[in-house]
Design an enzyme around this catalytic site. Sequence first.
Site, mmCIF file in Angstrom:
data_model
loop_
_atom_site.group_PDB
_atom_site.id
_atom_site.type_symbol
_atom_site.label_atom_id
_atom_site.label_comp_id
_atom_site.label_asym_id
_atom_site.label_seq_id
_atom_site.Cartn_x
_atom_site.Cartn_y
_atom_site.Cartn_z
ATOM 1 N N HIS A 275 5.604 31.640 -0.006
ATOM 2 C CA HIS A 275 4.380 32.250 -0.544
ATOM 3 C C HIS A 275 4.557 33.771 -0.664
ATOM 4 C CE1 HIS A 275 -0.122 32.648 -0.848
ATOM 5 N NE2 HIS A 275 0.176 33.844 -0.380
ATOM 6 N N GLU A 276 4.966 34.387 0.425
ATOM 7 C CA GLU A 276 5.108 35.856 0.406
ATOM 8 C C GLU A 276 6.215 36.287 -0.546
ATOM 9 O OE1 GLU A 276 2.768 37.552 1.671
ATOM 10 O OE2 GLU A 276 1.883 35.901 2.832
ATOM 11 N N HIS A 279 4.792 36.987 -3.889
ATOM 12 C CA HIS A 279 4.224 38.344 -3.976
ATOM 13 C C HIS A 279 5.348 39.371 -4.139
ATOM 14 C CE1 HIS A 279 0.041 37.463 -3.118
ATOM 15 N NE2 HIS A 279 0.310 36.871 -1.979
ATOM 16 N N GLU A 305 -1.960 36.640 -6.461
ATOM 17 C CA GLU A 305 -2.077 35.357 -5.763
ATOM 18 C C GLU A 305 -1.540 34.219 -6.627
ATOM 19 O OE1 GLU A 305 -2.778 35.617 -2.724
ATOM 20 O OE2 GLU A 305 -3.112 33.554 -2.057
#
Lengths: 493, 493
Positions: A275-276, A279, A305
Amino acid sequence: MIPSKVFKNPTILKILDYYKNLWALSYTSAIAHWDLETYMPVKGSMAHGQALGRLATIRQKMFLDKVFVNLLLKADAQGGLSDQERGIIRILNRELKFYEKLPSKFIEDFENLTNTATIIWREAKEKNDFNIFEKPLVKIFDMNRQMAEYLGYKDTPYDALLDQYEEGLTSNKVGPFFDEIYKPLKDLLNKITKSIKYQIQNQRVRPLQTVKYDKAKMAKLNVKVLKTFWPEYGKNFRLDVSSHPFTTSFGNNDTRITTWYHKTDFGRSLLAVIHEFGHALYDMQSADELEMTPIAGGSSLVIHESQSRFWENHVGRSREFIEKFLPDMQRTVHGSQLTVDSVYAYFNKVSAGTLRVEADEVTYHFHIMLRFEIEKGLIERKIKSSELRDYWNAKTKEYLGLEPKTDSEGILQDIHWSGGSVGYFPTYSLGTFLSAQWAEAIKVGPSKWLQKHIHQFGSTYTLEDLLRKNKIKFDPTVNLKYLQDKYSKIYDF
Amino acid sequence: MIPSKVFKNPTILKILDYYKNLWALSYTSAIAHWDLETYMPVKGSMAHGQALGRLATIRQKMFLDKVFVNLLLKADAQGGLSDQERGIIRILNRELKFYEKLPSKFIEDFENLTNTATIIWREAKEKNDFNIFEKPLVKIFDMNRQMAEYLGYKDTPYDALLDQYEEGLTSNKVGPFFDEIYKPLKDLLNKITKSIKYQIQNQRVRPLQTVKYDKAKMAKLNVKVLKTFWPEYGKNFRLDVSSHPFTTSFGNNDTRITTWYHKTDFGRSLLAVIHEFGHALYDMQSADELEMTPIAGGSSLVIHESQSRFWENHVGRSREFIEKFLPDMQRTVHGSQLTVDSVYAYFNKVSAGTLRVEADEVTYHFHIMLRFEIEKGLIERKIKSSELRDYWNAKTKEYLGLEPKTDSEGILQDIHWSGGSVGYFPTYSLGTFLSAQWAEAIKVGPSKWLQKHIHQFGSTYTLEDLLRKNKIKFDPTVNLKYLQDKYSKIYDF
């Protein structure tokens, strides 16, 4: 130092030279914040708060310097600017509006309130007692309402707050979006929970999330995954540990993510990393020419997001990913017989729970709807703080079919409000829904699709402009269809 | 926020309130610097340099703000100030003089030059070729000479530079000090090298410094030592890894040291930790009331070095210390039969070498004398840059009896000049000599002697005032006697 290829307008060049001072203040503040979350000895946080508070006021003062404001006015009146140059003016005018409309006393008071409130929230969560946090929470919502009054709005003060996190977002957009997705998600959840597969899965004694792992081995697996995604790992990008995963970028050549290690539930550590990474990739692939300008790094929170959720859900939870890293997972998780099927089932298990951060792809959005309603209700003074806990619990029951057993599992679970963020949550759902549209686009697009179509522009464009540029219309049915297809296969209905 | 017990004068209170902005800028710059040396991905250093350069100019501009300068003038003219209040004025006036006399263009150019020079120096050292570094080095000495002209001096421009690192230090003090210690140290070294014990030791095939250790175990030993010295370890104080050990303090509640791990020569890692702990203790024990004021933290470089050298030489190299931690050392160092005697001999082995950072207590000062002569000669234009390498090598031969085999072992070994520091080295010798006097004082004093007599004052006093306050006169014979006593016992003469 000033990029010459993209920026040619003399006023813009002057603006960028002055802006470098503001960037330098943000750069060091961000490093200090990363430090606070990763390596700072616990007792150092007081000095950190004091220093960052001062830096914020120095930054405001420098931003409001007449010379700079006049340059902005001058640039604003000019024609013939490039997209990037217009992006710079747009971003700086947004910040200018904020600094001009909010008295510096208000900014400092808000900073002090949220610093203290975060500490009180931690205590309340530990002691499992909402009463401890009620007063600061009321103050935070009061100040947010005041902020909305300063900033101005058309329909509801809540819109001024939404706009802080996503330029141009209003309740009139968020409400209908939630209305559109509520019933289909409810229906899908019903089908899942009534399926035989779901019933069997729920009877298993030792699902994978309870199997233990060694922290050092898990860290090794995380780094291996990151090195596969990003061969430059270590040179311009690193992984650290913090109490809650986050991403921070100090420029294209220095972006950092964190994860957590609970020693069980290995997917939680790994999927946080992925997930990170989503980003981080966005920040790292912003065009080099934008470095140290106001449009460097990711654009809006929704787009950000949509990147992280794309990697988490469409890559990390995929069968292909699990196949690739299965041997590494087997080496990492103690005495378990991991198979592609068992890991895929574990990564994609649907189950209504009380905690947002542990929610699956289907139930996640109910958590967000709940927060949206409460935030709006509090800002519009339609919910009283004394009713808050009961309201939270009743709504959880309504949306998710179960009630939080404790305040820590209920109204105290998120850090956002203690930090002053009201209006932030809807971007999570919107971003997640958008990520399914990127996944569709990538399927028919060239490699490096994300870099070419989204990342390189930094925050040159707003969400709406970026969608228009890519000829994509925000369409919640894409994600609904993806969920329907995926989970009907998994749960066999 | 402003300490009310120590500071009462209204002008001083205003000064401290304004100063908090300058402190905040220094605080975040220091965090960013620590980050650069510990965790920053390699490619992040460019943005770091850019940001820190801008912050330096912001700080200068804020320092020279008329309101602040007038407050300083006003406070300066007032009587009845406390020692701490006078300390504040003294420190700020020193900085003001620097900022006023040096054009901001000069400060920025110097910053840029040294940023680049450090990178070139690293390359030159790696490639073992002084020619690569000669040009930037010449420029750095040129700019230092120019700086001396801006700052002003009485006898020699070198004095203006010495004063930057140690208030009031001049060549007329350093020269006679080295003259006084040169012959006694030479005699002592002769006696040692002629001793039978020295001859035997030099024949040993596997001295302890070549035995391997495991990095993780070594780190554990280091932390155990630190926890023994400072039970609060972890709460307000931590240990990290960097390419060269250093200490940094962000206040009493957040001080950090680093060490290095070469996987052999375990004393090098451990004694570095103990050395840096001496610096850290000084910073951590500065009175709480001084936090965020200009006199927080250690006073001068000589006093600071006297603290680190006290811990390194008088504690870390002592028989008592080795006895206490021998079992831990045995667990850490692979397959070795460590005894108190063998470790004591290893920690206190005297041997002339070409590298300053590896020098023992006796030969260390010859390295410093050499640098003092070269710095002074270059600043006074008595040595030409073309003669530099030959001069360095000849002087090493004269002082230490051997010649560097390579530039990396010779003129390229230290980072100081590449960073712009000229006039820094003498503080190392002066501090080391002073540490022997603290050791004497502590022997007859109460526990917490250092905190009571030195640490609590931060930089309230100059070196001279602090010595006067403690009724101690700087006396090089104390350290000479300590060395004579210690090494005549070790080498049996």
